[in-house]
Design an enzyme around this catalytic site. Structure first.
Site, PDB file in Angstrom:
ATOM      1  N   CYS A   4      20.579 -13.467 -23.785  1.00 38.51           N
ATOM      2  CA  CYS A   4      21.064 -12.307 -24.549  1.00 38.51           C
ATOM      3  C   CYS A   4      19.929 -11.717 -25.393  1.00 38.51           C
ATOM      4  CB  CYS A   4      22.229 -12.725 -25.441  1.00 38.51           C
ATOM      5  SG  CYS A   4      22.681 -11.481 -26.650  1.00 38.51           S
ATOM      6  N   CYS A   7      20.448 -12.196 -29.181  1.00 36.42           N
ATOM      7  CA  CYS A   7      20.244 -13.600 -29.567  1.00 36.42           C
ATOM      8  C   CYS A   7      18.746 -13.901 -29.640  1.00 36.42           C
ATOM      9  CB  CYS A   7      20.939 -14.545 -28.593  1.00 36.42           C
ATOM     10  SG  CYS A   7      22.729 -14.664 -28.825  1.00 36.42           S
ATOM     11  N   ASP A  30      17.127   0.152 -35.057  1.00 34.26           N
ATOM     12  CA  ASP A  30      17.327   0.429 -33.636  1.00 34.26           C
ATOM     13  C   ASP A  30      16.005   0.940 -33.040  1.00 34.26           C
ATOM     14  OD1 ASP A  30      20.077   1.110 -31.771  1.00 34.26           O
ATOM     15  OD2 ASP A  30      18.166   2.005 -31.134  1.00 34.26           O
ATOM     16  N   HIS A  46      26.922 -15.512 -31.262  1.00 37.43           N
ATOM     17  CA  HIS A  46      27.087 -14.604 -30.125  1.00 37.43           C
ATOM     18  C   HIS A  46      28.564 -14.293 -29.890  1.00 37.43           C
ATOM     19  CE1 HIS A  46      26.056 -12.617 -26.306  1.00 37.43           C
ATOM     20  NE2 HIS A  46      27.268 -13.050 -25.949  1.00 37.43           N
ATOM     21  N   GLY A  92      30.044   3.342 -23.904  1.00 35.20           N
ATOM     22  CA  GLY A  92      28.590   3.314 -23.745  1.00 35.20           C
ATOM     23  C   GLY A  92      27.930   2.048 -24.251  1.00 35.20           C
ATOM     24  N   THR A  94      25.801  -1.013 -24.158  1.00 39.93           N
ATOM     25  CA  THR A  94      24.741  -1.437 -23.240  1.00 39.93           C
ATOM     26  C   THR A  94      24.274  -2.862 -23.524  1.00 39.93           C
ATOM     27  OG1 THR A  94      23.049  -0.436 -24.649  1.00 39.93           O
ATOM     28  CG2 THR A  94      23.890   0.911 -22.843  1.00 39.93           C
ATOM     29  N   HIS A  97      26.197  -8.136 -27.028  1.00 39.14           N
ATOM     30  CA  HIS A  97      26.256  -8.972 -28.232  1.00 39.14           C
ATOM     31  C   HIS A  97      26.743  -7.987 -29.281  1.00 39.14           C
ATOM     32  CE1 HIS A  97      24.298 -12.160 -31.016  1.00 39.14           C
ATOM     33  NE2 HIS A  97      24.873 -11.260 -31.823  1.00 39.14           N
ATOM     34  N   HIS A  99      27.618  -5.405 -31.957  1.00 37.46           N
ATOM     35  CA  HIS A  99      26.725  -4.827 -32.970  1.00 37.46           C
ATOM     36  C   HIS A  99      27.375  -3.599 -33.565  1.00 37.46           C
ATOM     37  CE1 HIS A  99      25.717  -3.352 -28.936  1.00 37.46           C
ATOM     38  NE2 HIS A  99      25.496  -2.172 -29.505  1.00 37.46           N
TER      39      HIS A  99
HETATM   40  P1  AMP Z   1      25.039   0.165 -27.496  1.00 34.26           P
HETATM   41  O1  AMP Z   1      24.675   1.267 -26.545  1.00 34.26           O
HETATM   42  O2  AMP Z   1      26.136   0.520 -28.463  1.00 34.26           O
HETATM   43  O3  AMP Z   1      25.299  -1.141 -26.765  1.00 34.26           O
HETATM   44  O4  AMP Z   1      23.766  -0.041 -28.429  1.00 34.26           O
HETATM   45  C1  AMP Z   1      22.678  -0.810 -28.075  1.00 34.26           C
HETATM   46  C2  AMP Z   1      21.548  -0.359 -28.966  1.00 34.26           C
HETATM   47  O5  AMP Z   1      20.527  -1.325 -28.937  1.00 34.26           O
HETATM   48  C3  AMP Z   1      20.933   0.980 -28.551  1.00 34.26           C
HETATM   49  O6  AMP Z   1      21.064   1.915 -29.607  1.00 34.26           O
HETATM   50  C4  AMP Z   1      19.474   0.616 -28.264  1.00 34.26           C
HETATM   51  O7  AMP Z   1      18.565   1.613 -28.662  1.00 34.26           O
HETATM   52  C5  AMP Z   1      19.304  -0.662 -29.080  1.00 34.26           C
HETATM   53  N1  AMP Z   1      18.261  -1.559 -28.611  1.00 34.26           N
HETATM   54  C6  AMP Z   1      18.050  -2.006 -27.351  1.00 34.26           C
HETATM   55  N2  AMP Z   1      17.004  -2.859 -27.322  1.00 34.26           N
HETATM   56  C7  AMP Z   1      16.561  -2.961 -28.601  1.00 34.26           C
HETATM   57  C8  AMP Z   1      15.502  -3.691 -29.227  1.00 34.26           C
HETATM   58  N3  AMP Z   1      14.667  -4.510 -28.538  1.00 34.26           N
HETATM   59  N4  AMP Z   1      15.312  -3.542 -30.566  1.00 34.26           N
HETATM   60  C9  AMP Z   1      16.124  -2.728 -31.277  1.00 34.26           C
HETATM   61  N5  AMP Z   1      17.142  -2.039 -30.743  1.00 34.26           N
HETATM   62  C10 AMP Z   1      17.356  -2.142 -29.431  1.00 34.26           C
HETATM   63 ZN    ZN Z   2      23.822 -12.800 -28.120  1.00 38.89          ZN
END
Ligand code: AMP
Ligand code: ZN
Length: 113
Positions: A4, A7, A30, A46, A92, A94, A97, A99
Site C-alpha cells: 500500500c 502505508c 498531496d 490500514h 474517483g 485511486t 488506504h 484518506h
Molecule cells: P483519491 O483520488 O481520492 O484516492 O486521492 C489520492 C490522492 O493521493 C491524489 O490526490 C494524489 O495526488 C495523491 N497522491 C498519490 N501519490 C502520492 C504521493 N506519493 N504523495 C502524496 N500524495 C500522493
Molecule cells: Zn495502507
C-alpha cells in the site's frame, strides 16, 4: 499492508512532506495539489475505504476530523476549507488506504473535477 502506497509513506519508505503526525494519524501534502492548500490526512492503521469503517476502527476517523480542524486553525484558514473522502470508483478513489483531503486557499466549486 506491504504493497500500500500510503502505508509505505507512513513507514517513511516513500518520501512525503509531513504536515502533522501523532500516534494514530499522519498528514502530508498531496503530490498533485488541486488547491493552494491540499493536505491528505490518513489513519496509520490500514483501512481501505469509507465503507470499511466500523465500530471497532471509527475512533481514528473522528480523530482525523479533530486533526483537520487543528491543521486548519494552525494554518490560519479563516476563509474556510473542505474535508472530503472519495470512496470507490464513481467518486474517483485511486489510493485504497482511506484518506481525507483538506482543501483550501481558493473558492471551491461544488462539482469539482
Ligand atoms: P483519491 O483520488 O481520492 O484516492 O486521492 C489520492 C490522492 O493521493 C491524489 O490526490 C494524489 O495526488 C495523491 N497522491 C498519490 N501519490 C502520492 C504521493 N506519493 N504523495 C502524496 N500524495 C500522493
Ligand atoms: Zn495502507
Amino acid at each position: 499492508m506491504s504493497d500500500c502506497l500510503f502505508c509505505k509513506i507512513i513507514k517513511g519508505e516513500i518520501p512525503s512532506t509531513k504536515v502533522y503526525e501523532d500516534e494514530t494519524v499522519y498528514a502530508f501534502k498531496d503530490i498533485a495539489p488541486i488547491a493552494p492548500v491540499h493536505i491528505l490526512i490518513i489513519p496509520k492503521e490500514h483501512i481501505s475505504k469509507l465503507e470499511d469503517v466500523n465500530e471497532t476502527n471509527s475512533a481514528v476517523i473522528s480523530h482525523i476530523f479533530e486533526v483537520a480542524a487543528k491543521i486548519a486553525k494552525d494554518m490560519g484558514l479563516t476563509n474556510g476549507y473542505r474535508v472530503v473522502s472519495n470512496c470507490g470508483e464513481d467518486a474517483g478513489q485511486t489510493v485504497f488506504h482511506i484518506h481525507f483531503h483538506l482543501l483550501a486557499g481558493r473558492k471551491l466549486g461544488w462539482e469539482e473535477q
